[in-house]
Design a protein around this motif. Structure first.
Motif, mmCIF file in Angstrom:
data_model
loop_
_atom_site.group_PDB
_atom_site.id
_atom_site.type_symbol
_atom_site.label_atom_id
_atom_site.label_comp_id
_atom_site.label_asym_id
_atom_site.label_seq_id
_atom_site.Cartn_x
_atom_site.Cartn_y
_atom_site.Cartn_z
ATOM 1 N N PHE A 348 -35.873 56.817 21.860
ATOM 2 C CA PHE A 348 -37.306 56.635 21.631
ATOM 3 C C PHE A 348 -37.564 56.061 20.243
ATOM 4 N N PHE A 349 -36.957 56.660 19.207
ATOM 5 C CA PHE A 349 -37.231 56.231 17.832
ATOM 6 C C PHE A 349 -36.630 54.863 17.526
ATOM 7 N N VAL A 350 -35.506 54.535 18.153
ATOM 8 C CA VAL A 350 -34.937 53.196 17.965
ATOM 9 C C VAL A 350 -35.926 52.136 18.421
ATOM 10 N N GLU A 351 -36.494 52.320 19.601
ATOM 11 C CA GLU A 351 -37.446 51.335 20.127
ATOM 12 C C GLU A 351 -38.726 51.294 19.293
ATOM 13 N N GLU A 386 -51.881 53.770 15.918
ATOM 14 C CA GLU A 386 -51.095 54.198 17.077
ATOM 15 C C GLU A 386 -49.966 55.134 16.640
ATOM 16 N N LEU A 387 -49.294 54.780 15.547
ATOM 17 C CA LEU A 387 -48.214 55.623 15.018
ATOM 18 C C LEU A 387 -48.730 57.021 14.672
ATOM 19 N N GLU A 391 -46.950 61.690 19.365
ATOM 20 C CA GLU A 391 -46.607 63.106 19.345
ATOM 21 C C GLU A 391 -45.188 63.339 18.859
ATOM 22 N N GLU A 392 -44.273 62.444 19.242
ATOM 23 C CA GLU A 392 -42.874 62.611 18.833
ATOM 24 C C GLU A 392 -42.722 62.549 17.312
ATOM 25 N N LEU A 393 -43.558 61.727 16.638
ATOM 26 C CA LEU A 393 -43.520 61.681 15.180
ATOM 27 C C LEU A 393 -44.180 62.913 14.574
#
Length: 447
Positions: A348-351, A386-387, A391-393
């Motif tokens: 996820f974070f790579v993309e 958007e960032l 939620e993952e961040l």
């Protein structure tokens, strides 16, 4: 302008200013919700404006790192509501100045003489007052000089101010405690460096000499014999700050010329000197009708390590992103990806970070770039919003990104913002190894 006769210097006195700001903000919320009961359509703009004014007034009395934080925040339109950005931007060059007696006291402390005994003429009224110090005009041996005088107690209060300011930033400005803690050491070290005018003198002389051959840049001469740890003397440079310069309605050619000088200045510092003027706000540049630009204030300089430089900038050549393993390792080196990540989180974070790099690195993928393209900046700001909602961040176990990227990111954000305000079109000079295959082919076809 109203002058300031006293600056709180003890921890208790400075802490009370933050408490006072918090109490006022609390009252603003009560007032806002009372009005909202009568008018359900009422927006939060008035609340933001009142809060921004009260926080700024408190920080401007403290000077130093507290006001510097406001200045840094004012450069990022994505962190704060517009009312805060507009109010905090005043800290760039129009904070309340010190009164005459405090200025004389600083000279007697560091030179054992009054300013009138040192210079042929010294204007007691400051012409510019910012976060760390204020600037006075003076004359000596027929030369017009700029004399920067640091506010009393600023250097001694950096660490305690940051500790006190952290909860205020978290609660009132809705910043993330995890992110603040992650980068606090880097911010503290840079602010401590900014209060050391002897260090600034050395860096000012070195960088201005190294960059002297860049077209359309002008640097002042510095005077070590008229400088000390808290007072800095240099030649006076004429010119306009960005806002006033744009009011003169400069031609596109002049905007481009100044924009090119800005780009080339930062390109040379980062890639050749490996140290950079990391405070690119409009208060540090003086623009002129002939397309030349004066550069002042080398208090904030980021020295770039080889390891960080190699990893950070190799991503600007988008060929790297085609190599999945090399990209992944670079993301690990830059702490975008951490050992605790599950395979799903890693993917996820790579993309996510690939998308960010392609967007923010777009000017490097062109031979020339039009920074007046508001559509590009609208896309950048939309992505930033958007960032903030990812939620993952928000739920990430750690703040992502090397602390060494803080001031480099800030530098490019400031540079992009100024070029956008200038509406400048520039040739995006870069080292040859940063030119992608796609761009190289385009350049060959253009020839």
């Amino acid at each position: 302008m109203k002058t300031q006769n006293h600056i709180p210097t003890t921890k208790v006195a400075r802490a009370s200013q933050f408490v006072k700001a918090g109490v006022k903000v609390g009252g603003n919320y009560l007032k806002h919700y009372g009005k909202k009961l009568l008018d359900p359509e009422l927006t939060r703009e008035e609340l933001h404006k009142d809060n921004a004014t009260d926080i700024y007034n408190a920080l401007s009395e403290l000077k130093g790192s507290a006001l510097k934080m406001a200045q840094m925040l004012s450069m990022d339109r994505n962190i704060l509501p517009r009312a805060y950005v507009d109010q905090f931007a005043m800290s760039q060059y129009s904070a309340p100045p010190l009164s005459g007696p405090l200025v004389v006291k600083m000279f007697r402390t560091y030179f054992g003489k009054s300013p009138q005994q040192i210079y042929d003429r010294f204007e007691m009224e400051a012409v510019n007052a910012a976060s760390i110090g204020q600037v006075h005009q003076a004359w000596k041996d027929g030369k017009k000089l700029a004399v920067k005088v640091q506010y009393p107690g600023v250097a001694d209060s950096v660490s305690s101010d940051l500790r006190i300011a952290k909860p205020l930033a978290i609660r009132l400005l809705n910043l993330n405690e995890k992110d603040i803690n992650r980068y606090m050491g880097e911010v503290e070290s840079k602010l401590l460096e900014e209060t050391d005018y002897e260090l600034e003198l050395k860096r000012s002389i070195y960088i201005s000499e190294q960059c002297a051959s860049i077209p359309n840049l002008v640097f002042p001469k510095y005077y070590p014999e008229l400088s000390s740890k808290r007072i800095l003397t240099m030649d006076w440079l004429d010119g306009f700050h960005m806002k006033d310069f744009l009011k003169t309605n400069p031609s596109q050619e002049i905007r481009n010329r100044i924009g090119q000088a800005l780009w080339d200045f930062y390109n040379y510092q980062i890639h050749d000197l490996k140290q950079v003027h990391a405070d690119p706000h409009p208060g540090n540049f003086l623009m002129r009708a002939d397309g030349t630009m004066g550069v002042i204030d080398f208090g904030c300089v980021k020295v770039i390590s080889d390891f960080f430089y190699d990893n950070y900038f190799r991503l600007i050549n988008f060929d790297m992103l085609d190599d999945e393993e090399a990209t992944l390792q670079t993301f690990r080196n830059l702490e975008f990806i951490v050992p605790e990540d599950s395979p799903k989180e890693q993917a996820f974070f790579v993309e996510l970070f690939k998308k960010m790099i392609v967007l923010l690195g777009k000017p490097f993928e062109k031979q020339t770039f039009d920074f007046g393209d508001n559509a590009y900046f609208d896309t950048v700001y939309a992505f930033a919003e958007e960032l903030a909602q990812v939620e993952e961040l928000k739920n990430s176990k750690v703040a992502r990104g090397s602390q060494h990227g803080l001031y480099i990111n800030r530098t490019y954000f400031g540079l992009y913002s100024m070029l956008n305000e200038l509406k400048a079109k520039v040739i995006t000079h870069k080292p040859d190894w940063l030119v992608s295959k796609k761009l190289r082919l385009e350049m060959q076809n253009a020839d």
